[in-house]
Design an enzyme around this catalytic site. Sequence first.
Site, short mmCIF file in Angstrom:
data_model
loop_
_atom_site.label_atom_id
_atom_site.label_comp_id
_atom_site.label_asym_id
_atom_site.label_seq_id
_atom_site.Cartn_x
_atom_site.Cartn_y
_atom_site.Cartn_z
NE ARG A 1 -3.31 0.35 3.06
CZ ARG A 1 -3.67 0.09 4.32
NH1 ARG A 1 -3.09 0.73 5.31
NH2 ARG A 1 -4.57 -0.81 4.59
CE1 TYR A 2 0.38 4.22 3.98
CE2 TYR A 2 0.95 2.21 5.15
CZ TYR A 2 0.16 3.33 5.02
OH TYR A 2 -0.83 3.57 5.93
NE ARG B 1 5.31 2.03 6.21
CZ ARG B 1 5.14 3.24 5.67
NH1 ARG B 1 5.81 3.60 4.60
NH2 ARG B 1 4.27 4.06 6.19
CB CYS C 1 -5.29 -15.51 15.68
SG CYS C 1 -5.06 -14.43 14.27
CB CYS D 1 -9.75 -9.96 18.16
SG CYS D 1 -8.07 -10.46 18.60
CB CYS E 1 -10.40 -9.76 13.70
SG CYS E 1 -9.10 -10.04 12.50
NE ARG F 1 -5.10 -8.12 7.31
CZ ARG F 1 -4.06 -7.75 8.06
NH1 ARG F 1 -3.62 -8.53 9.04
NH2 ARG F 1 -3.45 -6.60 7.83
CG ASP G 1 -9.84 -1.11 10.26
OD1 ASP G 1 -9.47 0.07 10.22
OD2 ASP G 1 -9.06 -2.08 10.37
CG ASP H 1 -5.58 1.32 8.05
OD1 ASP H 1 -5.32 1.92 6.97
OD2 ASP H 1 -5.01 0.27 8.39
CE LYS I 1 -1.85 0.94 9.99
NZ LYS I 1 -1.30 0.23 8.81
C1 LIG Z 1 -0.25 -0.46 8.74
C2 LIG Z 1 0.32 -0.94 7.51
C3 LIG Z 1 1.71 -0.83 7.26
C4 LIG Z 1 2.67 -0.26 8.26
O1 LIG Z 1 2.42 1.10 8.45
P1 LIG Z 1 3.35 1.97 9.43
O2 LIG Z 1 2.58 3.25 9.56
O3 LIG Z 1 4.68 2.12 8.79
O4 LIG Z 1 3.44 1.22 10.72
C5 LIG Z 1 2.19 -1.26 6.06
N1 LIG Z 1 1.36 -1.78 5.12
C6 LIG Z 1 0.04 -1.91 5.33
C7 LIG Z 1 -0.80 -2.50 4.26
C8 LIG Z 1 -0.53 -1.49 6.54
O5 LIG Z 1 -1.83 -1.65 6.75
S1 SF4 Z 2 -7.09 -8.86 15.47
FE1 SF4 Z 2 -7.46 -10.55 14.01
S2 SF4 Z 2 -5.45 -11.00 13.14
FE2 SF4 Z 2 -5.11 -9.83 15.03
S3 SF4 Z 2 -4.86 -11.37 16.65
FE3 SF4 Z 2 -7.00 -10.78 16.63
S4 SF4 Z 2 -7.98 -12.28 15.30
FE4 SF4 Z 2 -5.78 -12.38 14.87
#
Ligand SMILES: *Cc1c(COP(=O)(O)O)cnc(C)c1O
Ligand code: SF4
Length: 352
Positions: A82-83, A86, A95, A99, A102, A104, A262, A299, A306
Amino acid sequence: MSLQAGIPSGILDGDLLQCEDVHRVYPVKVSPLFRNLLEKPGDPIWRQVMPDVRELRDEGPLAMEDPLGEEARSPVPNLVHRYPDRVLWIVSHVCAVHCRFCTRKRRWTRPVALNEEMIQRALDYIARTPAVRDVLLSGGDPLMLSAAMVDDLCSRLRRISHVRILRVGTRVPFAAPERITDELVGVLRGHHPLFVNIHVNHPREITPEAREACARLADAGIPLGSQTVLLRDVNDDPSVLEELFVELLSLRVRPYYLLQMDLMKSTAHFRTGVSDGLRLLQRLRNRISGLALPQFVVDLPGGYGKVPLLPQAVEKIEAERIVFRNYEGRRCSYPLVEGEGPVLAKLLGKDG
Ligand SMILES: *Cc1c(COP(=O)(O)O)cnc(C)c1O
Ligand code: SF4
């Protein structure tokens, strides 16, 4: 897996049937340690891991299955880019706990388990993308993989010279601290610079076992950060967050992000207003160590990334000065460099 298998007998009683319905869509999973922390319905651990019938009723227009648009930003499966510099690599679909909030959770019943072909495709993508300096191992939870698997993935990433730092996002040190073995710590410390960012939401999660797990990681020279999801009726309270952040710092865990929920479908009952996060930060700013204060982050839906938010401390911008209000509400002005007023007003979103 039946619902009761994962939780203490008798704990659900009358709600069991409805919870079975929730469990079929979003399976329940509670680690042994968290099971021991459960006291009564509605307590801060309970709300995080026990099913709630409201999960099946959240069908509003804001409810999304993939609120961060991750699938659209995955050049190869399980790798989110996304960035510019990274990537986030989903290396585990398991997991320690599920949670309920979550982002995902769509993957709990449709896991995309990592196989050798997918690992190779992700590594190839990273290797041919020199802009990527920082690889964030995520999941699921990467520390639910075997130490040998973590070692293998990190070693292969380390062979790519433009990858400078590795990061691991995990809830294991608090939810399943017994997994932070000497063997695993030995693997992680072999891949420095490697940062571990730990998901933790409430001071009740800070058990003696978790303290020891954090100490083992910190003693191995691993910089530790935390991320906390702001959750309605769990931690949306200044004294709870103050205790959490100050305690984390004493464990050598630097609070990094406080995350706005989210827009994930089935999680609306956890969501606070954006103003709540700002109000909480305002209550804590300058009252606790700056090191203990995380950034409050939204986010953005759709994969826009973010955005950090800060409570506004600028009252007004005048021709020659800017007027601040400090944490006690006191006013104080600071002189401007000639002509910077309009630029400053724009940067701060103030008309002056
Ligand atoms: C949160 C996230 C990161 C890391 O973001 P930082 O602000 O550098 O901690 C990198 N890629 C994705 C897709 C993310 O959601
Ligand atoms: S938030 Fe989702 S991915 Fe993170 S520990 Fe909890 S269940 Fe696992």
